[in-house]
Write an enzyme that holds these catalytic residues in place. Sequence first.
Site, short mmCIF file in Angstrom:
data_model
loop_
_atom_site.label_atom_id
_atom_site.label_comp_id
_atom_site.label_asym_id
_atom_site.label_seq_id
_atom_site.Cartn_x
_atom_site.Cartn_y
_atom_site.Cartn_z
N TYR A 1 -47.46 -1.17 19.20
CA TYR A 1 -48.17 0.11 19.12
C TYR A 1 -47.45 1.16 19.96
O TYR A 1 -47.19 2.28 19.50
CB TYR A 1 -49.60 -0.08 19.60
N LYS B 1 -45.66 4.69 18.56
CA LYS B 1 -46.13 6.01 18.98
C LYS B 1 -45.06 6.77 19.76
O LYS B 1 -44.94 7.99 19.62
CB LYS B 1 -47.41 5.87 19.81
#
Length: 229
Positions: free
Chosen positions: A137, A141
């Site tokens: 994640y 990002k």
Amino acid sequence: MVSSIVVYGGSGALGRAIVTAFVQKQWAVTSIDFVANQEATTNILLEKSDSLEEQGKRVIGAVGGQVDAIVCVAGGWAGGNAASPDLFANSELMWKQSVHSSLVAAHLASKTLKSGGLLTLTGAYPAQKGTPFMIGYGMAKAAVHQLVASLAGPDSGIPADAKVNAILPVTLDTPMNRSGMPNADFTSWTPCSEVAETIYAWATNAIPVTSGKLVEIVTKDSKTSYTEK
């Protein structure tokens, strides 16, 4: 002339809030997602089997004319550290959900965004530093953060006077988050409707946007601040 916006991820919690806000303000709204948003003016449906190139062609071929704003809020969350048995699968999923959608949104902006238009992508507040318990994640990002910096530079391919930024929420107040964290402090969660109203203010120049900035969204005691970084 009616203003128009494309919402990538228009059937997710934040995407639905954005579609609702702009429809209520009489904008023409195109939702891009795997399922239709019945509130939207137009829906472009994706296929989960699409490669990045196939997804790009599907979207570019379906959006007609010029648009005032493009907002990409597609994405998801998956945890896992370097020892996790799901590290590879989760990381690949995060890359597809966040980076692929952001790249397609950027390419769409190069083709359809009006002069002076807005492109907003979705990063994450925690991804400004290490995310050891959610490596895939955080990597995805952080890549979106870098994309914003690249798009704001000269000769990036989007209109020279377009504004590009990214929202960096901590935790959004969504039904899924409430279900997964029922004992959390909801006064530190950001309502999706509030983010939608802020994006509307950016799109209409009611609130100035500095291109290339990451906008931290932090809520404390039910009060939300927006800080450009």
